[in-house]
Design an enzyme around this catalytic site. Structure first.
Site, PDB file in Angstrom:
ATOM      1  N   GLU A 220      18.280 154.654 -79.991  1.00  0.00           N
ATOM      2  CA  GLU A 220      18.510 153.205 -79.983  1.00  0.00           C
ATOM      3  C   GLU A 220      17.255 152.445 -80.414  1.00  0.00           C
ATOM      4  O   GLU A 220      16.153 152.755 -79.960  1.00  0.00           O
ATOM      5  CB  GLU A 220      18.923 152.804 -78.558  1.00  0.00           C
TER       6      GLU A 220
ATOM      7  N   ASP B  41      15.730 155.286 -76.316  1.00  0.00           N
ATOM      8  CA  ASP B  41      15.597 153.886 -76.720  1.00  0.00           C
ATOM      9  C   ASP B  41      14.120 153.517 -76.814  1.00  0.00           C
ATOM     10  O   ASP B  41      13.415 153.572 -75.805  1.00  0.00           O
ATOM     11  CB  ASP B  41      16.300 153.017 -75.659  1.00  0.00           C
TER      12      ASP B  41
ATOM     13  N   ASP C   3      25.614 142.442 -77.389  1.00  0.00           N
ATOM     14  CA  ASP C   3      25.519 142.057 -75.976  1.00  0.00           C
ATOM     15  C   ASP C   3      26.345 140.787 -75.816  1.00  0.00           C
ATOM     16  O   ASP C   3      26.058 139.771 -76.456  1.00  0.00           O
ATOM     17  CB  ASP C   3      24.059 141.803 -75.593  1.00  0.00           C
TER      18      ASP C   3
ATOM     19  N   HIS D  61      25.984 146.400 -75.301  1.00  0.00           N
ATOM     20  CA  HIS D  61      24.712 146.416 -74.576  1.00  0.00           C
ATOM     21  C   HIS D  61      24.887 145.597 -73.302  1.00  0.00           C
ATOM     22  O   HIS D  61      25.457 144.499 -73.342  1.00  0.00           O
ATOM     23  CB  HIS D  61      23.616 145.803 -75.452  1.00  0.00           C
TER      24      HIS D  61
ATOM     25  N   LYS E  13      13.934 155.419 -71.766  1.00  0.00           N
ATOM     26  CA  LYS E  13      13.037 154.673 -72.648  1.00  0.00           C
ATOM     27  C   LYS E  13      11.992 155.630 -73.219  1.00  0.00           C
ATOM     28  O   LYS E  13      11.421 156.458 -72.483  1.00  0.00           O
ATOM     29  CB  LYS E  13      12.326 153.571 -71.859  1.00  0.00           C
TER      30      LYS E  13
ATOM     31  N   GLU F 157      21.298 144.939 -79.677  1.00  0.00           N
ATOM     32  CA  GLU F 157      21.029 144.064 -78.535  1.00  0.00           C
ATOM     33  C   GLU F 157      20.191 142.845 -78.921  1.00  0.00           C
ATOM     34  O   GLU F 157      20.147 141.878 -78.161  1.00  0.00           O
ATOM     35  CB  GLU F 157      20.340 144.849 -77.412  1.00  0.00           C
TER      36      GLU F 157
HETATM   37 MG    MG Z   1      17.997 148.947 -75.650  1.00  0.00          MG
END
Ligand code: MG
Length: 383
Positions: free
Chosen positions: A219, A193, A268, A295, A165, A245
């Site tokens: 992402e 991400d 997802d 995802h 992240k 996602e």
């Molecule tokens: Mg993500």
């Protein structure tokens, strides 16, 4: 075959200390399972994004479209339900609820024919899928030491790809990526991400500051609504972009795919409309020669579903050599909803997740553990 009962089971697990993403941290993991029973006594399992009573209410609300119907009519039933509720749009918890039911119907169809879902989708193209460790979470302190521990753990588990992240600010992004590259070494794929925490200028600055570290994909650099921002960024960075996602159904992905705004398409299954919509999204991405990587951020049911879906994905345009392997998202945080609630367990070894060949999703729920994590005391034992 006739559907006689649909039940929602709301699961919750409180985490030890909050973790998450640039937009915010979570204090618990939750999800809602869907259990569908037929008149022949078969039970299909699905998962709907999001825990809590609103998800259960949505499942109960849309269940009427499926009552007394044939699970093999899943596409007709899904479209009938979507179109009957078109004023609500093709997104949100009702679509997630329909997707959870759709997932359970594919499980039922597989069980009914004694075939894994991958076979029903079109065939199995691989026995194992390269997995990336979804890790490097943002925490209350987001210290370098915490990040180091998470990356070291992923390396010890044998992963050859990690996702971290970022998104606090571009300077912090650079520090986090630099540290990750240092620990992981030059051969490991690094994915980042920011969960759409940026506007276009800061997203571009972030991308520029991490470009030199060889990023496999960036992402959600921007909010899913910021289509123009994606176009702006796509023209200005060499880092491949990923998103999906927070998008629902084939209609939500259409703009992104047709305009080539992303390189990795990430539906997802527990949210986008189940296997049925994921298949449409995948076919659309395929026609534009884009990569697809589902995802996955849910329970063992969602992991099993994504495994079946990714195992199906045709190898294209290759026949033999796959220069860029498809990547399976494997969250490595502590979460018994992912690791403990099924009898079978997942085999993740040397950076690959093995594909289960059992009927349907190939899983059996452990009722004792479902009962343990059932947020409202509900249980599949009601069946
Ligand atoms: Mg993500």
């Amino acid at each position: 075959v006739k559907i006689v009962k649909i039940e929602a089971v709301n699961l919750k697990y409180d985490v030890d200390s909050p973790y998450g993403m640039a937009r915010g941290l979570i204090t618990s993991r939750g999800s809602t399972l869907v259990v569908v029973k037929t008149d022949e006594g078969l039970i299909g399992i699905g998962e709907t994004w999001g825990g809590g009573s609103p998800s259960v209410e949505h499942i109960n609300q849309v269940s009427s479209f499926y009552q007394d119907q044939d699970p093999f009519d899943r596409d007709i039933l899904l479209k009938k339900a979507m179109n009957s509720m078109y004023h609500l749009g093709f997104g949100g918890l009702h679509i997630a609820a329909l997707g959870g039911i759709d997932m359970a119907l594919w499980d039922l169809m597989g069980k009914s024919c004694n075939q894994p879902v991958s076979k029903l989708l079109g065939g199995k193209s691989r026995d194992k899928i390269m997995a990336y460790a979804s890790t490097g979470y943002i925490t209350e302190t987001s210290s370098p030491l915490e990040l180091s521990k998470q990356i070291e753990n992923a390396m010890e588990l044998g992963f050859k790809a990690v996702k971290i992240k970022i998104g606090i600010n571009p300077e912090s992004d650079r520090e986090r990526v630099k540290l990750t590259r240092k620990i992981a070494g030059k051969d490991v794929l690094i994915l980042v991400d920011s969960n759409g925490n940026y506007k276009r200028e800061s997203a571009l600055k972030s991308a520029q500051m991490i470009e030199e570290f060889d990023i496999h994909w960036y992402e959600e650099p921007l909010s899913p609504e910021d289509i123009d921002g994606y176009r702006y960024l796509k023209e200005r960075t060499t880092i491949p972009l990923a998103a999906g996602e927070a998008l629902f159904t084939r209609f939500g992905f259409r703009n992104y795919i047709e305009n080539g705004l992303i390189d990795f398409v990430q539906p997802d299954l527990s949210k986008c409309g189940g296997f049925t919509e994921a298949l449409a999204i995948s076919n659309h991405a395929h026609s534009r020669n884009l990569n697809l990587s589902a995802h996955v951020w849910g329970t063992a049911v969602g992991v099993a579903a994504a495994t079946q879906f990714m195992a199906y994905l045709p190898i294209h345009p290759h026949t033999l050599h796959e220069p860029s392997p498809i990547l399976f998202e494997y969250d490595t945080s502590l979460n018994p909803l992912r690791t403990d609630i099924i009898e079978e367990g997942f085999i993740v070894k040397d950076g690959y997740i093995e594909v289960n060949d059992g009927s349907g999703l190939g899983i059996t729920l452990n009722n004792d553990l479902i009962k343990k994590y059932a947020a409202d005391g509900s249980s599949v034992l009601a069946f």
